[in-house]
Design a protein around this motif. Sequence first.
Motif, short mmCIF file in Angstrom:
data_model
loop_
_atom_site.label_atom_id
_atom_site.label_comp_id
_atom_site.label_asym_id
_atom_site.label_seq_id
_atom_site.Cartn_x
_atom_site.Cartn_y
_atom_site.Cartn_z
N GLU A 32 -7.68 -3.24 12.99
CA GLU A 32 -8.90 -2.45 13.23
C GLU A 32 -8.56 -1.15 13.98
N ARG A 33 -7.63 -1.23 14.92
CA ARG A 33 -7.19 -0.01 15.64
C ARG A 33 -6.56 0.98 14.66
N VAL A 34 -5.71 0.46 13.75
CA VAL A 34 -5.05 1.32 12.77
C VAL A 34 -6.10 1.92 11.83
N ASP A 35 -7.11 1.13 11.47
CA ASP A 35 -8.16 1.62 10.58
C ASP A 35 -8.91 2.79 11.22
N ARG A 36 -9.19 2.67 12.53
CA ARG A 36 -9.88 3.77 13.23
C ARG A 36 -9.01 5.02 13.28
N LEU A 37 -7.71 4.79 13.49
CA LEU A 37 -6.78 5.93 13.54
C LEU A 37 -6.72 6.62 12.16
N ARG A 38 -6.67 5.81 11.09
CA ARG A 38 -6.72 6.40 9.74
C ARG A 38 -8.00 7.22 9.57
N ALA A 39 -9.13 6.64 10.02
CA ALA A 39 -10.42 7.32 9.83
C ALA A 39 -10.47 8.65 10.59
N ASP A 40 -9.70 8.76 11.67
CA ASP A 40 -9.67 10.00 12.46
C ASP A 40 -8.66 11.01 11.91
N SER A 41 -7.95 10.65 10.85
CA SER A 41 -6.86 11.51 10.36
C SER A 41 -7.26 12.25 9.08
N ASP A 42 -6.61 13.40 8.86
CA ASP A 42 -6.79 14.12 7.59
C ASP A 42 -5.86 13.56 6.53
N ALA A 43 -4.74 12.95 6.96
CA ALA A 43 -3.80 12.38 5.98
C ALA A 43 -2.98 11.28 6.64
N VAL A 44 -2.61 10.29 5.82
CA VAL A 44 -1.74 9.19 6.23
C VAL A 44 -0.43 9.37 5.47
N VAL A 45 0.68 9.38 6.21
CA VAL A 45 1.99 9.72 5.63
C VAL A 45 2.91 8.51 5.68
N VAL A 46 3.61 8.23 4.58
CA VAL A 46 4.67 7.20 4.58
C VAL A 46 5.87 7.71 3.79
N GLY A 47 7.03 7.08 4.01
CA GLY A 47 8.20 7.33 3.18
C GLY A 47 8.15 6.45 1.94
N VAL A 48 8.91 6.83 0.92
CA VAL A 48 8.88 6.07 -0.34
C VAL A 48 9.45 4.66 -0.13
N GLY A 49 10.30 4.46 0.87
CA GLY A 49 10.82 3.13 1.16
C GLY A 49 9.69 2.16 1.48
N THR A 50 8.69 2.66 2.18
CA THR A 50 7.52 1.83 2.52
C THR A 50 6.67 1.56 1.29
N VAL A 51 6.53 2.56 0.43
CA VAL A 51 5.77 2.35 -0.82
C VAL A 51 6.46 1.29 -1.66
N LEU A 52 7.78 1.37 -1.78
CA LEU A 52 8.52 0.40 -2.61
C LEU A 52 8.50 -1.00 -1.99
N ALA A 53 8.53 -1.06 -0.66
CA ALA A 53 8.57 -2.38 0.00
C ALA A 53 7.20 -3.04 0.07
N ASP A 54 6.17 -2.26 0.39
CA ASP A 54 4.86 -2.85 0.74
C ASP A 54 3.74 -2.55 -0.26
N ASP A 55 3.92 -1.54 -1.11
CA ASP A 55 2.84 -1.06 -1.99
C ASP A 55 1.52 -0.92 -1.24
N PRO A 56 1.50 -0.13 -0.13
CA PRO A 56 0.27 0.01 0.66
C PRO A 56 -0.76 0.88 -0.05
N HIS A 57 -2.01 0.71 0.33
CA HIS A 57 -3.11 1.50 -0.26
C HIS A 57 -3.45 2.69 0.63
N LEU A 58 -3.33 2.48 1.94
CA LEU A 58 -3.49 3.54 2.96
C LEU A 58 -4.89 4.13 3.01
N THR A 59 -5.89 3.29 2.75
CA THR A 59 -7.28 3.73 2.82
C THR A 59 -7.95 3.16 4.06
N VAL A 60 -9.13 3.71 4.38
CA VAL A 60 -9.94 3.19 5.49
C VAL A 60 -10.68 1.96 4.96
#
Length: 221
Positions: A32-60
């Motif tokens: 929930e803390r991370v969700d609020r931080l995402r909501a306060d941000s203009d963009a969420v940034v990750v490296g491709v290693g994280t995309v390949l490992a976790d397949d995150p969606h990175l949405t609120v």
Amino acid sequence: MHVVVNAAMSADGKLSSRRREQIAISGEADFERVDRLRADSDAVVVGVGTVLADDPHLTVKDETLRGQRRENDRPANPARVIVDSSGRTPPDAAVLDDAATTYVCLSEAASVERRAALADRAELVTAGDERVDLLRAFATLQEQGLEQLMVEGGGELIFSLFEAGLVDELRVFVGPKIIGGRDAPTLADGEGFVADFPSLDLESVDRLDDGVVLTWRVADR
Ligand SMILES: NC(=O)c1ccc[n+]([C@@H]2O[C@H](COP(=O)([O-])OP(=O)(O)OC[C@H]3O[C@@H](n4cnc5c(N)ncnc54)[C@H](O)[C@@H]3O)[C@@H](O)[C@H]2O)c1
Ligand SMILES: Nc1nc(=O)c(N)c(NC[C@H](O)[C@H](O)[C@H](O)COP(=O)(O)O)[nH]1
């Protein structure tokens, strides 16, 4: 531009196991803390290693937070940014869906074929010869109106951002687990510093479940 690095690490400083599998280091309150931080941000940034490992969606995830963003004339979700030198992001990655604008930062090393595979799902930013030149890539993102950036890992990217002097703030949940393993990703991997170590000023310490959230400001170097 203001750049916050956020991560969850085990008590021994690991972001995941040596298999690079995602581990529940934190619980509901931290998400929930991370969700609020995402909501306060203009963009969420990750490296491709994280995309390949976790397949995150990175949405609120919280509908109320998305609604508040819309009321403030912002898109429901922040933009997503992937740092990906050669364009290894799979075209069916969750982060490329239409829930938000996605920027893929490439280097000149990304082939025409890889670019073509990503071009209709993402905005492509090219900076750097072999690896992404983070200073140039972030300057381009800023030109696109992205001022508040939140970086969600992984360890390779986080190290490079500290090396480039791009980090303003570090927020880390330290959780009640030992993961261990010399090959397990840590908060800052890469080459490591041998001198001119970035130093941090402690801003706050907050207990959360059986862990602690540490907030540090990065001191001027
Ligand atoms: N616990 C957490 O909070 C958390 C968060 C995110 C990721 N993770 C974990 O971290 C691991 C992935 O981290 P990682 O370190 O392997 O990958 P990463 O996400 O840091 O991506 C690194 C990759 O980005 C690309 N890149 C391009 N330009 C770069 C530059 N200038 N500097 C650095 N990288 C550049 C390279 O291809 C490099 O291999 C996974 O196991 C994931 O589960 C944990
Ligand atoms: N807060 C937090 N606690 C953890 O214990 C853990 N392993 C992560 N890991 C962060 C990682 O980047 C996740 O992949 C994204 O949180 C997934 O994001 P989505 O739900 O797909 O939007 N984050």
